[in-house]
Design a protein around this motif. Structure first.
Motif, PDB file in Angstrom:
ATOM      1  N   ALA A 129     -18.522  -3.959  15.428  1.00  0.00           N
ATOM      2  CA  ALA A 129     -18.972  -4.671  16.619  1.00  0.00           C
ATOM      3  C   ALA A 129     -17.789  -5.295  17.352  1.00  0.00           C
ATOM      4  CB  ALA A 129     -19.986  -5.752  16.241  1.00  0.00           C
ATOM      5  N   LEU A 132     -15.929  -2.509  19.179  1.00  0.00           N
ATOM      6  CA  LEU A 132     -16.659  -2.094  20.379  1.00  0.00           C
ATOM      7  C   LEU A 132     -16.521  -3.130  21.496  1.00  0.00           C
ATOM      8  CD1 LEU A 132     -19.921  -0.709  18.741  1.00  0.00           C
ATOM      9  CD2 LEU A 132     -18.241   0.619  20.032  1.00  0.00           C
ATOM     10  N   VAL A 168     -25.184  -1.538  22.576  1.00  0.00           N
ATOM     11  CA  VAL A 168     -24.573  -0.865  21.419  1.00  0.00           C
ATOM     12  C   VAL A 168     -23.845  -1.895  20.556  1.00  0.00           C
ATOM     13  CG1 VAL A 168     -22.996   0.961  20.676  1.00  0.00           C
ATOM     14  CG2 VAL A 168     -24.294   1.234  22.794  1.00  0.00           C
ATOM     15  N   TRP A 171     -26.413  -3.914  18.674  1.00  0.00           N
ATOM     16  CA  TRP A 171     -26.965  -3.129  17.564  1.00  0.00           C
ATOM     17  C   TRP A 171     -25.962  -3.089  16.404  1.00  0.00           C
ATOM     18  CZ3 TRP A 171     -31.653  -0.141  18.623  1.00  0.00           C
ATOM     19  CH2 TRP A 171     -32.173   0.473  17.475  1.00  0.00           C
ATOM     20  N   ALA A 172     -24.701  -2.838  16.737  1.00  0.00           N
ATOM     21  CA  ALA A 172     -23.667  -2.752  15.706  1.00  0.00           C
ATOM     22  C   ALA A 172     -23.477  -4.084  14.991  1.00  0.00           C
ATOM     23  CB  ALA A 172     -22.347  -2.301  16.331  1.00  0.00           C
ATOM     24  N   SER A 177     -23.704  -0.116  12.506  1.00  0.00           N
ATOM     25  CA  SER A 177     -23.766   1.289  12.892  1.00  0.00           C
ATOM     26  C   SER A 177     -24.248   1.403  14.333  1.00  0.00           C
ATOM     27  CB  SER A 177     -24.717   2.058  11.965  1.00  0.00           C
ATOM     28  OG  SER A 177     -26.040   1.560  12.094  1.00  0.00           O
ATOM     29  N   THR A 178     -24.117   2.599  14.901  1.00  0.00           N
ATOM     30  CA  THR A 178     -24.555   2.828  16.284  1.00  0.00           C
ATOM     31  C   THR A 178     -25.378   4.114  16.331  1.00  0.00           C
ATOM     32  OG1 THR A 178     -22.485   4.000  16.796  1.00  0.00           O
ATOM     33  CG2 THR A 178     -22.567   1.637  17.268  1.00  0.00           C
ATOM     34  N   ALA A 182     -29.374   3.249  19.976  1.00  0.00           N
ATOM     35  CA  ALA A 182     -28.415   2.366  20.642  1.00  0.00           C
ATOM     36  C   ALA A 182     -27.755   3.080  21.815  1.00  0.00           C
ATOM     37  CB  ALA A 182     -27.353   1.890  19.642  1.00  0.00           C
ATOM     38  N   TRP A 183     -27.442   4.355  21.617  1.00  0.00           N
ATOM     39  CA  TRP A 183     -26.775   5.111  22.677  1.00  0.00           C
ATOM     40  C   TRP A 183     -27.727   5.500  23.798  1.00  0.00           C
ATOM     41  CZ3 TRP A 183     -21.894   4.491  23.085  1.00  0.00           C
ATOM     42  CH2 TRP A 183     -21.115   4.261  21.952  1.00  0.00           C
TER      43      TRP A 183
END
Length: 322
Positions: A129, A132, A168, A171-172, A177-178, A182-183
């Motif tokens: 996270a 990102l 995203v 979520w992470a 994880s993604t 999420a995408w």
């Protein structure tokens, strides 16, 4: 116009003392609110879908980290764009061109906030996270602002990824994880950005031309822009229903997305048929572009609000697709 000339352009007599509101404005609070809201949607959805419960205090810190990261990117953007902000009427009163905040101070603020936000995210959640978040700050502050905005009329299309990362990241922060869901949320924001911003650029194209910024109406004309608005809207409307297909969203979201997508298409079609952005376009046509711009904000807000309501408040009712 060189960036170093911005400070010299400001009349010393016109300089004023900075207020707290000036530093808030540097962070682009309107964009920040949307960024935080979509990040919260990702965070709430991830907990519901994965069954992983994030500590409320850590979740609040992660959300604050996203807000600080958004503000940091905004401050870096205003630092770099101070020269064109001084040229355009609608941005000339911003903190740097108005003389309230020195450019180097805005840059320092942006860099410090970037580091703090990423560190907070790492400590509150996980390295993915934080990575990102760092990437989204760099995407907006460097890739979009410094490389794309002044070089290509596709700046908004490519640069739209910066504003699409928050769900995203949220979520992470929960799962580390993604996944596809999420995408999908990323894709909705990514496809929403061009028609949203191009509707505004049809109204402000003279300002961008004056500042020599190659926004689509400046580089390819209003008609090409209206065509692109309709094309992206045609893709966006069905894409808004994708969360229902994967099971991320339920009946309430699906009905809402269907209605909002239809309205978005009608408004985009009206702009396409109009002369918005053309020289001498009637006021009624300009209102159509304004209407699409205003509705586009409402569209994204309501869609992500439905995600939060369904996944966070127990309103989720799965849709069975035969």
């Amino acid at each position: 116009m060189a960036h170093t000339e911005t400070a010299e352009m400001i009349d010393p007599v016109a300089r004023r003392h900075a207020t707290a509101a000036d530093y808030v404005q540097l962070m682009k609070p309107r964009i920040m609110m949307l960024v935080v809201f979509t990040a919260v949607a990702g965070l709430v959805a991830a907990q519901s879908v994965t069954g992983v419960s994030m500590n409320p205090v850590m979740a609040a810190i992660a959300t604050l980290a996203v807000a600080l990261g958004s503000g940091a990117a905004g401050a870096i953007n205003m630092w770099y764009d101070a020269d064109i902000d001084a040229i355009m009427t609608r941005t000339s009163t911003r903190p740097i061109p108005s003389g309230a905040v020195p450019r180097d101070e805005a840059l320092a603020m942006g860099l410090i906030m970037s580091g703090v936000s990423v560190l907070m995210m790492w400590l509150a959640s996980n390295a993915l996270a934080a990575l990102l978040l760092a990437g989204s700050i760099a995407y907006y502050g460097w890739f979009y602002t410094m490389l794309l905005k002044r070089r290509t009329p596709q700046n908004i299309v490519i640069g739209g990824g910066a504003g699409a990362f928050p769900p995203v990241i949220g979520w992470a922060a929960v799962s580390g994880s993604t996944p596809l869901d999420a995408w999908i949320l990323f894709a909705i924001i990514f496809m929403w950005t061009p028609p949203h911003f191009w509707a505004l650029s049809l109204l402000a194209h003279k300002e961008y031309a004056k500042a020599n910024v190659p926004m689509l109406p400046v580089a390819h004309g209003a008609k090409a822009t209206r065509n692109q608005i309709l094309a992206y809207s045609i893709v966006l409307a069905p894409l808004g229903l994708a969360p229902v297909i994967t099971g991320l969203a339920g009946m309430l979201y699906g009905i809402t997305a269907l209605v909002l997508g239809a309205v978005f298409l009608v408004l985009a079609f009206n702009v396409w048929r109009s002369q918005a952005g053309d020289a001498g376009a009637p006021g009624s046509d300009l209102k159509k572009a304004k209407g699409l711009f205003a509705f586009s904000i409402l569209y994204l807000f309501i869609l992500f609000a439905m995600i939060i309501i369904e996944r966070g408040f127990g309103a989720y009712m799965p849709v069975t697709i035969a």
